[in-house]
Design an enzyme around this catalytic site. Structure first.
Site, PDB file in Angstrom:
ATOM      1  N   GLU A 119     -26.627 -42.503   9.305  1.00 52.25           N
ATOM      2  CA  GLU A 119     -26.597 -41.953   7.948  1.00 52.25           C
ATOM      3  C   GLU A 119     -25.654 -42.810   7.116  1.00 52.25           C
ATOM      4  OE1 GLU A 119     -24.717 -38.061   7.855  1.00 52.25           O
ATOM      5  OE2 GLU A 119     -23.404 -38.604   9.513  1.00 52.25           O
TER       6      GLU A 119
ATOM      7  N   LYS B 231     -18.374 -30.839  10.065  1.00 54.89           N
ATOM      8  CA  LYS B 231     -17.906 -31.347   8.778  1.00 54.89           C
ATOM      9  C   LYS B 231     -16.405 -31.073   8.729  1.00 54.89           C
ATOM     10  CE  LYS B 231     -19.516 -31.540   3.983  1.00 54.89           C
ATOM     11  NZ  LYS B 231     -19.537 -32.998   3.847  1.00 54.89           N
TER      12      LYS B 231
ATOM     13  N   ARG C 126     -23.173 -23.514   8.017  1.00 56.12           N
ATOM     14  CA  ARG C 126     -22.694 -24.791   8.560  1.00 56.12           C
ATOM     15  C   ARG C 126     -21.173 -24.780   8.714  1.00 56.12           C
ATOM     16  NH1 ARG C 126     -24.369 -30.304   5.575  1.00 56.12           N
ATOM     17  NH2 ARG C 126     -22.795 -29.602   4.090  1.00 56.12           N
TER      18      ARG C 126
HETATM   19  N1  PMP Z   1     -23.711 -37.018   5.657  1.00 52.04           N
HETATM   20  C1  PMP Z   1     -22.385 -36.961   5.459  1.00 52.04           C
HETATM   21  C2  PMP Z   1     -21.499 -37.757   6.343  1.00 52.04           C
HETATM   22  C3  PMP Z   1     -21.853 -36.167   4.429  1.00 52.04           C
HETATM   23  O1  PMP Z   1     -20.540 -36.112   4.231  1.00 52.04           O
HETATM   24  C4  PMP Z   1     -22.734 -35.437   3.604  1.00 52.04           C
HETATM   25  C5  PMP Z   1     -22.201 -34.532   2.526  1.00 52.04           C
HETATM   26  N2  PMP Z   1     -21.564 -35.239   1.504  1.00 52.04           N
HETATM   27  C6  PMP Z   1     -24.103 -35.550   3.831  1.00 52.04           C
HETATM   28  C7  PMP Z   1     -24.556 -36.329   4.882  1.00 52.04           C
HETATM   29  C8  PMP Z   1     -25.098 -34.800   2.983  1.00 52.04           C
HETATM   30  O2  PMP Z   1     -25.001 -33.425   3.276  1.00 52.04           O
HETATM   31  P1  PMP Z   1     -25.374 -32.314   2.206  1.00 52.04           P
HETATM   32  O3  PMP Z   1     -26.764 -32.560   1.798  1.00 52.04           O
HETATM   33  O4  PMP Z   1     -25.208 -31.036   2.955  1.00 52.04           O
HETATM   34  O5  PMP Z   1     -24.416 -32.458   1.071  1.00 52.04           O
END
Ligand code: PMP
Length: 285
Positions: free
Chosen positions: A184, A151, A52
């Site tokens: 989200e 990210k 990622r």
């Molecule tokens: N959405 C956002 C905006 C995030 O920053 C994160 C990570 N903190 C997630 C979802 C969850 O991602 P992950 O399971 O890869 O930590």
């Protein structure tokens, strides 16, 4: 023992771990990152996080200054140096120091930073009783402006939503996308349970493709739960039987109230609990 921070191939004591104030990561949020969990001394799904990170970097035209194998070793070396059995790793790649202008071509040397430290977890109570969240007015970044799949070090979109949530007394907040669909939360993905099926917004709803989200989908499929990645509205949330959030730090946390409305019977539901147990078995084996 002082925390040892990795910067470009060397470990520094926390107080000596410094980068330039001309770094475009600081000046413009120009860079990418990952947040990962350490369980039993090992980084959980390291390869998925690295992939990622590479995709995020590619999307912003940032050439990674080292190979994926070398970065994996650097992450493991940093975790080991900090003698962490359980914890959190923040992996950051900035554009590097440049001029005060925007032009990324004027920067040199992307900075690779790895911080491995203890993690501050949500209190146990959140997992037993569930969270209350609200839908905030700050919508998720329009994917055509800045894709939520990246990210990046620019988290202002999420921070503004987080502030709205905190002002309402909620540690997490639900963000809608530019179409008014459920996207989200500020740092977590969202799932609903409806008629025994697991529902979650698709990636093209404009969300981060969470690693924990993918793990939970795998776990659900393995126990025979139907998973559907479909556009969801606030209405779907309000009438859901169960709701929970996923993220590397939060793992899987039940949500029992959204916008003052109880979800299901207002308590963490059985499918949420089943998946949480499976998640614990997977990560704590
Ligand atoms: N959405 C956002 C905006 C995030 O920053 C994160 C990570 N903190 C997630 C979802 C969850 O991602 P992950 O399971 O890869 O930590």
């Amino acid at each position: 023992m002082s925390v040892k921070v990795y910067i470009n191939g060397r470990l520094y004591d926390k107080q000596d771990a410094k980068i330039s104030v001309y770094d475009h990561g600081l000046l413009y949020g120009d860079g990418v990152f990952e947040g990962m969990r350490i369980y039993g001394g090992k980084v959980f799904r390291l390869q998925d996080h690295l992939e990622r990170l590479w995709h995020s970097a590619k999307a912003i035209w940032l050439e990674m200054p080292m190979s994926m194998e070398d970065l994996a070793s650097a992450v493991n070396q940093t975790v080991k140096a900090n003698e962490l059995a359980d914890g959190y790793v923040r992996l950051i790649v900035t554009r590097g120091a440049g001029t005060l202008g925007l032009d990324p071509h004027c920067t040199s040397d992307p900075q690779v930073i790895i911080i491995a430290d203890l993690i501050s977890l949500y209190p146990e109570e959140f997992y037993e009783k569930g969270l209350e969240i609200i839908t905030v007015s700050t919508i998720r970044n329009h994917p055509a402006a800045l894709s939520p799949r990246i990210k990046s070090l620019n988290y202002l979109n999420n921070i503004l939503a987080k502030i709205e949530g905190l002002q309402a007394g909620c540690v997490e907040a639900l963000m809608l996308n530019h179409r008014g669909e459920v996207a989200e939360c500020t740092g977590d993905n969202i799932f609903l349970v409806s008629r025994g099926q697991l529902l979650t917004p698709p990636i093209d709803a404009g969300i981060l493709e969470g690693i924990t989200r993918a793990v939970v989908i795998e776990l659900a499929v393995a126990v025979g739960i139907t998973v559907r990645e479909i556009p969801l509205t606030k209405h779907d949330v309000y009438i859901a039987d169960e709701c929970f959030l996923t993220g590397s730090a939060a793992e899987l946390v039940p949500v029992v109230k959204v916008d003052s409305r109880p979800i299901g019977d207002g308590r963490p539901g059985p499918i949420t609990q089943q998946l949480l147990t499976r998640f614990h078995e997977l990560t704590r084996q």
